[in-house]
Design an enzyme around this catalytic site. Structure first.
Site, mmCIF file in Angstrom:
data_model
loop_
_atom_site.group_PDB
_atom_site.id
_atom_site.type_symbol
_atom_site.label_atom_id
_atom_site.label_comp_id
_atom_site.label_asym_id
_atom_site.label_seq_id
_atom_site.Cartn_x
_atom_site.Cartn_y
_atom_site.Cartn_z
ATOM 1 N N ARG A 167 2.069 10.250 13.033
ATOM 2 C CA ARG A 167 2.844 9.388 12.134
ATOM 3 C C ARG A 167 3.182 10.100 10.816
ATOM 4 O O ARG A 167 2.844 11.244 10.614
ATOM 5 C CB ARG A 167 2.051 8.119 11.852
ATOM 6 N N ASP A 168 3.824 9.336 9.939
ATOM 7 C CA ASP A 168 4.068 9.688 8.531
ATOM 8 C C ASP A 168 5.013 10.887 8.348
ATOM 9 O O ASP A 168 4.663 11.898 7.706
ATOM 10 C CB ASP A 168 2.737 9.956 7.803
ATOM 11 N N GLU A 194 -3.483 12.494 6.610
ATOM 12 C CA GLU A 194 -2.381 11.535 6.623
ATOM 13 C C GLU A 194 -1.328 11.873 5.567
ATOM 14 O O GLU A 194 -1.604 12.545 4.575
ATOM 15 C CB GLU A 194 -2.920 10.133 6.324
ATOM 16 N N ALA A 196 4.260 4.404 7.719
ATOM 17 C CA ALA A 196 4.799 5.202 6.623
ATOM 18 C C ALA A 196 5.808 6.272 7.055
ATOM 19 O O ALA A 196 5.873 6.681 8.211
ATOM 20 C CB ALA A 196 3.658 5.853 5.855
ATOM 21 N N TRP A 256 0.852 -1.185 0.000
ATOM 22 C CA TRP A 256 0.000 0.000 0.000
ATOM 23 C C TRP A 256 0.889 1.236 0.000
ATOM 24 O O TRP A 256 1.563 1.445 -1.028
ATOM 25 C CB TRP A 256 -1.119 -0.090 1.057
ATOM 26 N N ASP A 257 0.962 2.045 1.060
ATOM 27 C CA ASP A 257 1.665 3.329 0.952
ATOM 28 C C ASP A 257 2.999 3.209 0.210
ATOM 29 O O ASP A 257 3.859 2.432 0.610
ATOM 30 C CB ASP A 257 1.940 3.903 2.340
HETATM 31 C C1 FRU Z 1 -2.158 5.596 5.039
HETATM 32 C C2 FRU Z 1 -1.791 5.062 6.404
HETATM 33 C C3 FRU Z 1 -0.671 5.855 7.009
HETATM 34 C C4 FRU Z 1 -0.052 4.881 7.961
HETATM 35 C C5 FRU Z 1 -0.254 3.551 7.255
HETATM 36 C C6 FRU Z 1 -0.591 2.411 8.159
HETATM 37 O O1 FRU Z 1 -2.601 4.640 4.148
HETATM 38 O O2 FRU Z 1 -2.922 5.057 7.223
HETATM 39 O O3 FRU Z 1 -1.090 7.040 7.627
HETATM 40 O O4 FRU Z 1 1.282 5.190 8.200
HETATM 41 O O5 FRU Z 1 -1.297 3.733 6.319
HETATM 42 O O6 FRU Z 1 -0.736 1.214 7.462
#
Ligand code: FRU
Length: 424
Positions: A209-210, A294, A139, A52-53
């Site tokens: 986060r992120d 996010e 992320a 994903w990310d």
């Molecule tokens: C976005 C997210 C991020 C996080 C990750 C967790 O898709 O929610 O904010 O770091 O996925 O899986």
């Protein structure tokens, strides 16, 4: 969009507010801000893992960077479990949706490489098992530091807690591929403080986060964006005139929107290496509007600061809504004030016929937007879906002043380099 003078007192800046009035302007399915339909017969990058990310390797100015002609991306990744009894339904069939929905709990950082900026080859895990201090590797951003191939990977160490961390390693290339070496010592940088950024003790559903470090093109200093929620006990936030904005008669009722308290955080480095950080008040808050902003990131263009962040339909507050996708804001200086792009903030949303087709959009300085496929309907009614866990088609976008326009669609996972670094 307003700024809030009361909240943060004598600080270097006042957060800009994404108001309820701004969000009322969101229009799903406007073709200039809607991602083209993703077909249900999409190719899957790798059938053993969900990804994903997606985090392209880049420099501190935001440029997507290849090394010795190799493009590199990092992805949040989790194994698929088609044969695990835990993920079989009562008929013995693989319940891929449940497996997919559980992925966050076992997210790990992987990397991939390519000669063409697409058709990514599997690299492997960035850190060996046991290196990262918590269960989940969430992320962040890989930064290429120099032509020796040194990489600082900023990411989020989650469960227990949520800590912004970094780990240094090196990218090594051969004729045949790319490997990541080092990445053995994780350095905790900071966590939510409870004064500016909400802590887990204040709200079990907090977000922190992120990390997205960058060099400010104007003052040259090292900063970092991150996702947060505005500090305070859950339920204690006020959705007042400033947060509501200029709404028409009949739109004053804010319902239970005090529970939605997203913000885009910012920190400044006290040292050149980015080992020592000071959190500053948020750049942008969405109290009464949305609970998650996010993966915030910037595009620096035409002397302006284009701030992008991803958000969901389900995280909107009572009385306002919008599609899953990427939202944006623009300012003339780093600390704002920020104005929502396209009036509402919506930059690229999912079409209402396929509301979960993609997520985690990342806008690159060349106007290309990458994202991953979440799930796409396979029948007319939308009851049957195909789970993605792979790269979506890249979208081309033009950014002009306070507006954005979808202008092109490219291949799945197309992330071309903006510059190439020859390693010494
Ligand atoms: C976005 C997210 C991020 C996080 C990750 C967790 O898709 O929610 O904010 O770091 O996925 O899986």
């Amino acid at each position: 969009m307003k700024t809030n003078p009361e909240k943060f007192g004598a600080t270097p800046h006042q957060p800009s507010l994404w108001t309820r009035a701004d969000a009322l302007k969101v229009r799903a399915d406007d073709p200039t801000t809607t991602q083209p339909l993703v077909r249900a017969d999409f190719p899957v990058l790798n059938n053993d893992v969900f990804i994903w990310d997606t985090m392209p390797l880049r420099d501190l100015d935001g440029n997507v960077t290849s090394v010795d002609g190799w493009s590199v991306i990092f992805t949040l990744t989790a194994d698929r479990h088609p044969n695990d009894p835990q993920y079989l339904d009562e008929d013995g069939n693989y319940d891929i949706l449940r497996d997919w929905n559980d992925r966050h709990g076992r997210a790990k950082m992987y990397y991939w490489f390519s000669r063409t900026g697409k058709n990514w080859e599997f690299g492997g895990r960035v850190m060996a098992e046991g290196v990262s201090p918590t269960a989940r590797e969430w992320a962040g951003t890989p930064i290429l530091l120099n032509d020796r191939g040194e990489v600082d990977l900023y990411y989020t160490a989650v469960t227990p807690g949520a800590t912004i961390v970094k780990v240094r390693g090196r990218v090594v290339t051969t004729e045949h591929g790319v490997s990541m070496v080092g990445f053995e010592k994780v350095k905790p940088l900071f966590e939510a403080d409870g004064n500016m950024y909400q802590t887990e003790a204040q709200n079990a559903f907090w977000g922190f986060r992120d990390p997205w470090p960058f060099r400010d093109p104007k003052d040259g200093k090292l900063y970092m964006l991150f996702e947060g929620n505005v500090a305070g006990e859950r339920g204690s936030h006020k959705v007042g005139e400033a947060e509501i904005g200029d709404v028409p008669p009949g739109y004053e009722d804010v319902g239970n929107s005090r529970y939605q308290t997203a913000c885009v955080g910012i920190a400044v480095a006290r040292d050149a290496d980015g080992d020592d950080w000071e959190m500053l008040p948020p750049l942008l808050t969405a109290v009464g509007v949305n609970d998650q902003t996010e993966r915030p990131h910037f595009v620096f263009q035409d002397g302006k600061y284009y701030l992008f962040t991803i958000s969901h339909t389900f995280t909107y507050a009572d009385g306002v809504t919008g599609p899953d996708g990427v939202y944006g804001f623009v300012a003339d200086s780093l600390f704002g004030p920020y104005v929502p792009l396209n009036g509402s903030g919506l930059v690229l949303g999912n079409p209402s016929s396929q509301p979960f087709q993609t997520y985690s959009h990342y806008v690159m300085p060349n106007g290309l937007v990458t994202s991953f496929i979440d799930s796409v309907p396979t029948d007319e009614t939308g009851t049957q879906i195909r789970v993605g866990g792979t790269e979506a088609p890249t979208v081309g976008m033009k950014i002009k002043g306070q507006q954005t326009f979808v202008v092109a669609e490219y291949d799945y996972g197309y992330i071309p380099p903006m510059l190439d670094v020859t390693l010494k």
